[in-house]
Design a protein around this motif. Structure first.
Motif, PDB file in Angstrom:
ATOM      1  N   GLN A  19       0.815  -1.199   0.000  1.00 41.21           N
ATOM      2  CA  GLN A  19       0.000   0.000   0.000  1.00 41.21           C
ATOM      3  C   GLN A  19       0.859   1.263   0.000  1.00 41.21           C
ATOM      4  N   THR A  21       0.477   5.919  -0.607  1.00 37.91           N
ATOM      5  CA  THR A  21      -0.421   7.066  -0.628  1.00 37.91           C
ATOM      6  C   THR A  21      -0.318   7.722  -2.001  1.00 37.91           C
ATOM      7  N   GLU A  93      -9.185   9.409  -6.009  1.00 35.99           N
ATOM      8  CA  GLU A  93      -8.641   9.427  -4.648  1.00 35.99           C
ATOM      9  C   GLU A  93      -9.706   9.067  -3.617  1.00 35.99           C
ATOM     10  N   HIS A  95     -12.296   6.939  -4.121  1.00 32.39           N
ATOM     11  CA  HIS A  95     -12.748   5.547  -4.220  1.00 32.39           C
ATOM     12  C   HIS A  95     -11.632   4.513  -4.095  1.00 32.39           C
ATOM     13  N   VAL A  97      -7.304   3.250  -3.224  1.00 32.24           N
ATOM     14  CA  VAL A  97      -6.028   3.389  -2.523  1.00 32.24           C
ATOM     15  C   VAL A  97      -4.953   2.782  -3.425  1.00 32.24           C
ATOM     16  N   ARG A 376     -11.330   1.069  -1.961  1.00 31.17           N
ATOM     17  CA  ARG A 376     -11.098   1.305  -0.535  1.00 31.17           C
ATOM     18  C   ARG A 376     -11.756   0.251   0.351  1.00 31.17           C
ATOM     19  N   SER A 377     -12.869  -0.311  -0.096  1.00 30.83           N
ATOM     20  CA  SER A 377     -13.530  -1.309   0.743  1.00 30.83           C
ATOM     21  C   SER A 377     -12.661  -2.542   0.933  1.00 30.83           C
TER      22      SER A 377
END
Length: 383
Positions: A19, A21, A93, A95, A97, A376-377
């Motif tokens: 992950q 940013t 951004e 919805h 990552v 994101r979910s």
């Protein structure tokens, strides 16, 4: 060089992802996210009737539902509601990552390029137009574990139907020597065998017909054997130095050695069959594996077994400048695949249609960092 913080593994999806940013994506703020949104929106409408299959790396198609639903509410014409470039960036951004994708060997990923050739063609054979593009034969059948005969190469996904059961289909050399003559499979006729071969490699073409029509051929099926690239053959045999193998250098070699064209091409046993399609929008490419028209500079072919179509990928390839004379850092949408596109950090960039796009696609072979935009979910479930 951009400094990056320590990776944070998204362990619920795959060990291939780390992950990040959005601030860690080189050039993210400078990209035109609206162009990528337009490509994403096309997939959002397609999945209403035919959902995409989730890839093996764990990016579940169902997790895109909220993003797709919002994308369908937005108009890209001069009507409200519509998006500007900043709002398109905000959409991604909000919805998604970003997650870095490691290549299988732990090194950089790889991007190549593809395009849609535009060539002159005839609806009938003439003294000049003698090389056919063929439609799918009636005796070409799909092969899977349910009907695969004992001893047939497990790679083969197509075969020839015979009274004694399925067998391997005719290969390129056999077909070009006449194995399918007389079956009325010809869609159109070209003047040059090398042009036809590169249409097979690209999987589609626009045809400027001698009767004034503009039409398109797209992939329908293949004979099934493994693909062997002409560049690989010429490089391995020392005909072209490996570091100089491009579409342009391959074409130049064929032009200089017309008596050896069949010798090289027939080593690629795979043969492609086509179907006719309309050119509904001249600005867009053919309808590809994800069943939406490809967007020049924004659609990417990925490994379909690993990835989920419709996934946005931010691709950072600073040594690639063929697209717009600056380092390639763009948000792309996964909307195609190919037999040579294998691995988690491997992509084929769609450059567009025509000779100019071919000049770009033919020289693309660059290391790249791949960042999948994960819904994101899914990241929330990992936490």
């Amino acid at each position: 060089m951009h400094e990056r913080s320590a990776a944070r593994p998204v362990v619920s999806l795959s060990q291939a992802f780390s992950q990040k940013t959005f601030d860690e994506l080189p050039g993210w703020a400078e990209d035109d996210h609206l162009q990528a949104f337009a490509a994403f929106r096309r997939s959002a409408f397609h999945v209403l009737t035919r959902p995409y299959r989730s890839g093996a790396l764990g990016v579940d198609f169902s997790a895109f539902a909220q993003a797709y639903a919002e994308a369908r509410t937005v108009s890209l014409a001069n009507r409200l509601p519509s998006l500007d470039r900043k709002e398109a960036r905000d959409f991604f951004e909000r919805h998604f990552v970003p997650a870095h994708i490691r290549a299988e060997d732990g090194g950089a990923g790889l991007v190549t390029g593809f395009y849609e050739p535009v060539v002159e063609a005839s609806p009938v054979r003439t003294g000049r137009f003698v090389v056919p593009l063929l439609s799918r034969p009636a005796d070409l059948i799909d092969i899977d574990d349910a009907n695969r005969p004992s001893g047939m190469d497990p790679y083969l996904a197509f075969g020839r139907d015979t009274p004694d059961g399925p067998v391997e289909y005719f290969d390129r050399g056999e077909i070009e020597r006449g194995a399918l003559d007389g079956k009325a499979l010809e869609i159109a006729w070209l003047a040059d065998k090398v042009d036809a071969f590169f249409i097979h490699v690209q999987g589609s073409a626009r045809l400027k017909m001698t009767d004034g029509r503009l039409c398109r051929v797209t992939y329908a099926a293949k004979s099934g054997q493994r693909f062997t690239g002409a560049g690989k053959i010429l490089g391995a045999s020392g005909e072209i130095p490996l570091e100089k193998v491009t579409m342009q250098s391959i074409r130049a070699w064929f032009k200089a050695h017309p008596d050896r064209v069949d010798e090289i091409l027939w080593q690629n046993r795979s043969y492609i069959f086509f179907r006719e399609a309309a050119v509904d929008d001249r600005e867009l490419g053919p309808i590809a594996a994800a069943k939406v028209p490809l967007t020049p500079g924004r659609s990417v072919a990925v490994d379909r077994l690993l990835h989920t179509f419709g996934t946005p990928f931010y691709i950072d390839a600073p040594s690639l400048t063929a697209f717009d004379a600056k380092p390639f850092r763009r948000l792309m949408i996964a909307q195609d695949t190919g037999s040579a596109i294998t691995g988690p950090a491997r992509g084929d960039l769609f450059a567009g249609s025509g000779d100019a796009a071919g000049e770009i696609a033919g020289v693309v072979r660059n290391p790249a960092d791949f960042y999948a935009l994960i819904p994101r979910s899914l990241v929330g479930r990992a936490r």
